[in-house]
Design a protein around this motif. Structure first.
Motif, mmCIF file in Angstrom:
data_model
loop_
_atom_site.group_PDB
_atom_site.id
_atom_site.type_symbol
_atom_site.label_atom_id
_atom_site.label_comp_id
_atom_site.label_asym_id
_atom_site.label_seq_id
_atom_site.Cartn_x
_atom_site.Cartn_y
_atom_site.Cartn_z
ATOM 1 N N ALA A 177 -7.948 0.588 -7.039
ATOM 2 C CA ALA A 177 -7.844 1.195 -8.446
ATOM 3 C C ALA A 177 -9.033 0.730 -9.313
ATOM 4 N N SER A 202 1.032 -1.049 0.056
ATOM 5 C CA SER A 202 -0.197 0.176 0.044
ATOM 6 C C SER A 202 0.800 1.154 -0.019
ATOM 7 N N ALA A 206 -12.026 4.089 -10.154
ATOM 8 C CA ALA A 206 -11.663 3.903 -8.633
ATOM 9 C C ALA A 206 -12.501 4.360 -7.632
ATOM 10 N N SER A 219 -2.621 4.051 -3.522
ATOM 11 C CA SER A 219 -3.310 2.879 -3.634
ATOM 12 C C SER A 219 -3.343 1.835 -2.440
#
Length: 425
Positions: free
Chosen positions: A356, A332, A414, A336
């Motif tokens: 995403a 991470s 996303a 993201s």
């Protein structure tokens, strides 16, 4: 058997320091939250949305309209016995209060009480202090975020007393002389005692007299007559003056740390720590309390100077240490996956989750309940080993029961959410 994951109806609050209409992130999220009859009024200030069980502005279950606290009282397994016992919870309460704030005007300069102080002030004034809980908190920036928090080092306050005559004019010469004589002392207790004397005098100075000194200061700054030493604080003083003309709280610019944060930056606010959020959009999560003790930037009838001075903690520090996020899921980053912000507060932690387009983010079981709110995009929450799913979009909030493994899936876009939770070891 009741669902382990379900949508919520958050509460909205309209304080005068909130951003107006659809410029407010709080309003945007409220607009997508499924609040009955909610419609953004462009002339109205939208300051906060609340997600939790605090009775002042309680959250409801979306499908039934029932208070979340009532639903959890009927189904305590959703919170979990270890959490209920650890925090002494009753009547379906959870131990944290989860908020989104959106503001373009400074909130009051204030402190939050510790547990002992909260119990005392609540017993003295049920109306002003609505519960008996402490209120340590954390703030996580969603946009550029400006704030005052904590006392400046005493040597810096001393320098401002030397270079800012309007500030120095608030105090008698003996207080200034003593303060400047010890401001660089290696004896921490001596510095704190001097700071207490100085700040206590400032807090109790006549407001009309202080406003005269503010006017002189502002006029000098507007005329471009600041010294080199004042340049670092000039823009803040003028900004606060524009928000609260001639308010004595403007002098906090010479006493408290000021800092600007970028999205993803976070810090904790300890009980007794003076602070004021100035501009920005933030996640705020705190122990479940609505107690604040204001000093400035608030109507005179709301101020409680004696209680503030009794409970403020004098701990001068250079700046403010940020909460360093850690990976909740492997790989991470700030753009993201799932990052964990874990402040030194037993009742709470917060995760930032970014999935995403076309991606999946999996969260293991947590040993306590959580609430998540989507701030960007849309996706799906999946649980019960894939047997159950719930579509979620911007503004929608969900409750996730203790011991529930979940997956977040994004399809066409996303999506980004924040998840507040509590665990016990």
């Amino acid at each position: 058997m009741t669902e382990q994951v379900f949508r919520l109806i958050p509460a909205t609050l309209n304080y005068p320091w909130g951003k107006k209409g659809s410029s407010s992130l709080a309003a945007q999220l409220a607009d997508g939250a499924g609040i009955p009859d909610f419609k953004i009024d462009e002339s109205k200030s939208y300051a906060e949305i609340w997600m939790g069980t605090h009775p002042n502005s309680p959250t409801r279950v979306h499908s039934t309209g029932q208070l979340l606290s009532e639903h959890l009282a009927a189904h305590p397994e959703l919170v979990g016995e270890p959490i209920i016992k650890r925090f002494g919870l009753e009547n379906g309460r959870i131990p944290f209060l989860f908020k989104v704030l959106s503001f373009d005007k400074a909130l009051p300069v204030q402190i939050h009480p510790d547990k002992h102080a909260a119990e005392h002030v609540h017993s003295e004034s049920l109306k002003a202090y609505v519960d008996s809980n402490h209120k340590p908190a954390m703030a996580l920036a969603l946009s550029d975020f400006s704030a005052l928090c904590g006392f400046l080092p005493t040597f810096q306050v001393s320098e401002f007393l030397s270079f800012v005559p309007e500030f120095a004019s608030l105090f008698p010469p003996d207080i200034i002389a003593h303060f400047t004589s010890v401001a660089r002392s290696p004896d921490e207790s001596e510095c704190k005692a001097a700071l207490k004397d100085l700040f206590s005098y400032y807090a109790q100075v006549d407001k009309e007299e202080a406003s005269v000194h503010v006017k002189r200061l502002v006029n000098r700054y507007q005329a471009g007559k600041e010294s080199d030493e004042e340049k670092i604080v000039k823009s803040l003083v003028l900004q606060l003056h524009e928000m609260y003309p001639n308010d004595s709280g403007i002098f906090c610019a010479f006493i408290l740390n000021h800092f600007d944060l970028k999205p993803g930056h976070a810090f904790s606010v300890g009980t007794g720590e003076p602070h004021a959020y100035i501009t920005g959009d933030i996640i705020e999560c705190m122990a479940a309390s609505n107690n604040t003790i204001p000093l400035a930037f608030s109507p005179p009838s709301h101020l409680d100077i004696p209680t503030f001075l009794t409970n403020v903690v004098y701990n001068p520090t250079p700046g403010k240490a940020l909460i360093q996020p850690t990976m909740f899921t492997r790989g991470s980053t700030h753009t993201s996956g799932s990052l964990l912000y874990n402040p030194p507060i037993d009742e709470l932690a917060v995760m930032q989750v970014i999935v995403a387009k076309g991606g999946v983010e999996s969260h293991q079981k947590l040993r306590g309940p959580s609430i998540a709110v989507v701030v960007e995009g849309e996706g799906t929450v999946v649980w019960a080993e894939g047997a159950k799913r719930l579509g979620v979009g911007k503004g929608q909030a969900v409750f996730i029961a203790a011991g529930t493994e979940v997956k977040y899936s994004a399809f066409e876009t996303a999506f980004k959410l924040y998840r507040a939770f509590v665990e016990v070891a």
